[in-house]
Design a protein around this motif. Structure first.
Motif, mmCIF file in Angstrom:
data_model
loop_
_atom_site.group_PDB
_atom_site.id
_atom_site.type_symbol
_atom_site.label_atom_id
_atom_site.label_comp_id
_atom_site.label_asym_id
_atom_site.label_seq_id
_atom_site.Cartn_x
_atom_site.Cartn_y
_atom_site.Cartn_z
ATOM 1 N N GLN A 263 55.326 20.860 31.103
ATOM 2 C CA GLN A 263 55.626 21.107 29.615
ATOM 3 C C GLN A 263 56.431 19.650 29.167
ATOM 4 O OE1 GLN A 263 57.849 24.513 28.146
ATOM 5 N NE2 GLN A 263 56.942 25.729 30.003
ATOM 6 N N LEU A 264 57.417 19.251 29.877
ATOM 7 C CA LEU A 264 57.790 17.767 29.513
ATOM 8 C C LEU A 264 56.729 16.684 29.396
ATOM 9 C CD1 LEU A 264 61.268 17.589 31.664
ATOM 10 C CD2 LEU A 264 61.070 18.108 29.202
ATOM 11 N N LYS A 265 55.958 16.622 30.493
ATOM 12 C CA LYS A 265 54.696 15.726 30.565
ATOM 13 C C LYS A 265 53.949 15.924 29.424
ATOM 14 C CE LYS A 265 50.655 14.488 32.660
ATOM 15 N NZ LYS A 265 49.627 14.804 33.543
ATOM 16 N N ASN A 266 53.678 17.047 28.927
ATOM 17 C CA ASN A 266 52.726 17.117 27.726
ATOM 18 C C ASN A 266 53.548 16.684 26.462
ATOM 19 O OD1 ASN A 266 50.692 18.158 29.168
ATOM 20 N ND2 ASN A 266 51.187 20.406 28.935
ATOM 21 N N ALA A 267 54.915 16.986 26.501
ATOM 22 C CA ALA A 267 55.425 16.342 25.375
ATOM 23 C C ALA A 267 55.638 14.870 25.127
ATOM 24 C CB ALA A 267 56.953 17.003 25.439
ATOM 25 N N PHE A 268 55.828 14.214 26.268
ATOM 26 C CA PHE A 268 55.974 12.840 26.417
ATOM 27 C C PHE A 268 54.611 12.294 26.039
ATOM 28 C CE2 PHE A 268 59.484 13.498 29.466
ATOM 29 C CZ PHE A 268 60.447 13.466 28.401
ATOM 30 N N GLN A 269 53.646 12.936 26.089
ATOM 31 C CA GLN A 269 52.336 12.151 25.946
ATOM 32 C C GLN A 269 52.030 12.090 24.392
ATOM 33 O OE1 GLN A 269 49.800 14.743 28.158
ATOM 34 N NE2 GLN A 269 49.085 13.390 29.432
ATOM 35 N N ASN A 270 52.667 12.600 23.640
ATOM 36 C CA ASN A 270 52.470 12.672 22.278
ATOM 37 C C ASN A 270 53.866 12.346 21.460
ATOM 38 O OD1 ASN A 270 50.179 14.081 22.250
ATOM 39 N ND2 ASN A 270 51.414 16.075 22.840
ATOM 40 N N LEU A 271 54.900 11.750 22.292
ATOM 41 C CA LEU A 271 56.093 11.218 21.579
ATOM 42 C C LEU A 271 56.080 9.719 21.362
ATOM 43 C CD1 LEU A 271 58.260 13.121 21.162
ATOM 44 C CD2 LEU A 271 59.477 12.208 23.062
ATOM 45 N N PRO A 272 56.263 9.042 20.169
ATOM 46 C CA PRO A 272 56.501 7.616 20.240
ATOM 47 C C PRO A 272 57.859 7.356 20.672
ATOM 48 C CG PRO A 272 56.949 8.872 17.936
ATOM 49 C CD PRO A 272 56.544 9.758 18.996
ATOM 50 N N GLY A 273 57.994 5.892 21.338
ATOM 51 C CA GLY A 273 58.989 5.593 21.677
ATOM 52 C C GLY A 273 59.363 5.713 23.213
ATOM 53 N N VAL A 274 58.396 6.448 23.793
ATOM 54 C CA VAL A 274 58.472 6.743 25.355
ATOM 55 C C VAL A 274 56.940 6.783 25.932
ATOM 56 C CG1 VAL A 274 60.767 7.849 25.753
ATOM 57 C CG2 VAL A 274 58.785 9.061 25.419
ATOM 58 N N LYS A 275 57.019 6.150 27.167
ATOM 59 C CA LYS A 275 55.524 6.395 27.620
ATOM 60 C C LYS A 275 55.816 6.994 29.060
ATOM 61 C CE LYS A 275 53.198 2.916 29.681
ATOM 62 N NZ LYS A 275 53.234 1.681 30.021
ATOM 63 N N LEU A 276 54.821 7.839 29.321
ATOM 64 C CA LEU A 276 55.035 8.415 30.674
ATOM 65 C C LEU A 276 54.704 7.492 31.842
ATOM 66 C CD1 LEU A 276 52.741 11.571 30.692
ATOM 67 C CD2 LEU A 276 55.127 11.607 31.539
ATOM 68 N N VAL A 277 55.484 7.311 32.919
ATOM 69 C CA VAL A 277 55.255 6.574 34.128
ATOM 70 C C VAL A 277 54.424 7.376 35.119
ATOM 71 C CG1 VAL A 277 56.301 5.365 36.010
ATOM 72 C CG2 VAL A 277 57.224 5.178 33.755
ATOM 73 N N THR A 328 65.106 26.401 31.955
ATOM 74 C CA THR A 328 63.817 27.385 31.693
ATOM 75 C C THR A 328 63.084 26.683 30.151
ATOM 76 O OG1 THR A 328 65.508 28.449 30.101
ATOM 77 C CG2 THR A 328 65.388 29.037 32.565
ATOM 78 N N ASP A 329 62.392 27.368 29.944
ATOM 79 C CA ASP A 329 61.558 27.239 28.697
ATOM 80 C C ASP A 329 62.704 26.890 27.487
ATOM 81 O OD1 ASP A 329 59.258 27.621 29.981
ATOM 82 O OD2 ASP A 329 58.690 29.578 28.916
ATOM 83 N N LYS A 330 63.700 27.692 27.474
ATOM 84 C CA LYS A 330 64.767 27.339 26.349
ATOM 85 C C LYS A 330 65.307 25.827 26.261
ATOM 86 C CE LYS A 330 69.356 28.815 25.328
ATOM 87 N NZ LYS A 330 70.461 29.247 26.471
ATOM 88 N N GLU A 331 65.561 25.580 27.801
ATOM 89 C CA GLU A 331 66.190 24.301 27.875
ATOM 90 C C GLU A 331 65.074 23.250 27.398
ATOM 91 O OE1 GLU A 331 67.263 26.783 30.158
ATOM 92 O OE2 GLU A 331 69.045 26.864 29.153
ATOM 93 N N ILE A 332 63.728 23.393 27.937
ATOM 94 C CA ILE A 332 62.828 22.318 27.810
ATOM 95 C C ILE A 332 62.527 22.248 26.331
ATOM 96 C CG2 ILE A 332 60.217 22.229 27.963
ATOM 97 C CD1 ILE A 332 61.536 21.651 30.592
ATOM 98 N N ASN A 333 62.736 23.328 25.463
ATOM 99 C CA ASN A 333 62.485 23.105 23.987
ATOM 100 C C ASN A 333 63.899 22.281 23.504
ATOM 101 O OD1 ASN A 333 60.091 24.543 23.564
ATOM 102 N ND2 ASN A 333 61.359 26.345 23.510
#
Ligand SMILES: *Cc1c(COP(=O)(O)O)cnc(C)c1O
Length: 344
Positions: A263-277, A328-333
């Motif tokens: 879920q984090l990975k997917n979020a980072f794919q669409n976030l400006p300012g950070v890039k997935l390594v 958990t999902d809550k923290e991820i959000n």
């Protein structure tokens, strides 16, 4: 005060309520004398789960790793290992100071050990050359990557090691994450090695400890070296009791940590300012690079702290996020919202 979301490591996990209660109820004895029933139960449980003859509780993954090398090598040997392995980088030169061996490091790309590289690194003793005493693998590999070494790769390394009669040790600090990704029991990974270590303190959520496993004669030697290092512990059942719960209750849920990491990975794919390594996410470790103008990893860490989110710096512009049972999902959000807030 708002709860802190700690993604720096799965080692930051706190014991579950059940683990805390198990400590007060644990049957105890002097483990140096071999009289602590709870330690014995943990060691037997671990040995049977991993399909190894015997097991030994130690205080940490680092201690298990160093004991293993001390048992399996002679002074002046070389030990082949991956360049990014924990043993090479993060154990205070224990190889040089305790075993007095020389690491011969090879590149390991995305958890793949090239057997040609290993074979080229294997030396027999001659008048000038040190002999290869041990091959030390890591699975999952690279603590900023969490890459899984496949069973096929483990098997071919095993075959090679047999050809040259060299033992294999596995630093399996996160072996259960690897097993979850491969869809096998950890036992299937251990089939290809002579000795293995796993941490109770990472995905299993326990407060202290590691298990070192191997043949009966290996463990007998390991026990004496543990003692020499001051690692013999008296009523160690207080440490073993949460470990038993870790093995019985936490192993099956480790796959959830791969899901939250995803879920984090997917979020980072669409976030400006950070890039997935992390290119191919296999387990619970997501690495990112800060690409926002004038920002460094320190800026990111400072800004995230305002939202009670902790991540670990792994380079001037890089950071690591590790998921575990408390995420958990809550923290991820909350984490994803936090990132959106600071990067907008
Ligand atoms: C955490 C870790 C260790 C060391 O474990 P400690 O219990 O912190 O000493 C060793 N190897 C790997 C791959 C690890 O991730």
């Amino acid at each position: 005060m708002k709860k802190v979301i700690d993604l720096r490591s799965d080692a930051s996990t706190l014991p579950t309520e059940e683990m805390r209660e198990s400590v007060s109820k644990a049957l105890l004895g002097d483990d140096i004398l071999g009289e602590d029933p709870t330690v014995k139960e943990l060691e037997q449980t671990a040995a049977s789960m991993l399909g190894m003859e015997d097991a030994l509780l130690t205080s940490s993954g680092t201690m298990s790793n160093q004991i293993a090398v001390m048992v399996l090598t002679d002074r002046g040997d070389e030990v082949i290992m991956g360049r990014d392995s924990h043993m090479y980088n993060l154990e205070v030169a224990g190889l040089a100071t305790l075993s007095q061996v020389q690491p011969r490091v090879i590149p390991v790309e995305k958890g793949y050990y090239n057997t040609t590289d290993i074979e080229e690194a294997i030396h027999s003793a001659d008048v000038q050359i040190a002999k290869t005493g041990l091959i030390s693998l890591e699975n999952t590999y690279n603590l900023n990557e969490g890459s899984v070494v496949t069973l096929e790769n483990m098997a071919e390394i095993n075959q090679l090691a047999k050809k040259y009669d060299i033992p294999i040790f596995l630093d399996g600090a996160r072996i259960f994450n690897a097993a979850a990704y491969l869809g096998v029991e950890a036992k299937a990974i251990c089939e290809h090695v002579d000795a293995v270590q796993f941490c109770l303190t990472k995905g299993l959520g326990c407060p202290v400890g590691s298990l070192l496993l191997g043949t009966k004669s290996f463990i007998k030697k390991a026990k004496r070296i543990r003692q020499r290092l001051g690692g013999g512990m008296r009523q160690a059942g207080v440490i073993a009791a949460p470990g038993i719960i870790g093995l019985n209750k936490m192993v099956d849920r480790i796959k959830d940590d791969q899901e939250t990491a995803n879920q984090l990975k997917n979020a980072f794919q669409n976030l400006p300012g950070v890039k997935l390594v992390t290119e191919e996410l296999q387990t619970n470790i997501v690495s990112i690079e800060v690409v926002k103008e004038n920002w460094t990893a320190d800026t990111l860490i400072k800004e995230l702290k305002k939202y009670n989110i902790l991540v670990k710096k792994i380079g001037p512009k890089k950071a690591r996020l590790v998921t575990h049972y408390q995420i958990t999902d809550k923290e991820i959000n909350q984490v994803i919202n936090g990132f959106h807030s600071i990067l907008k």
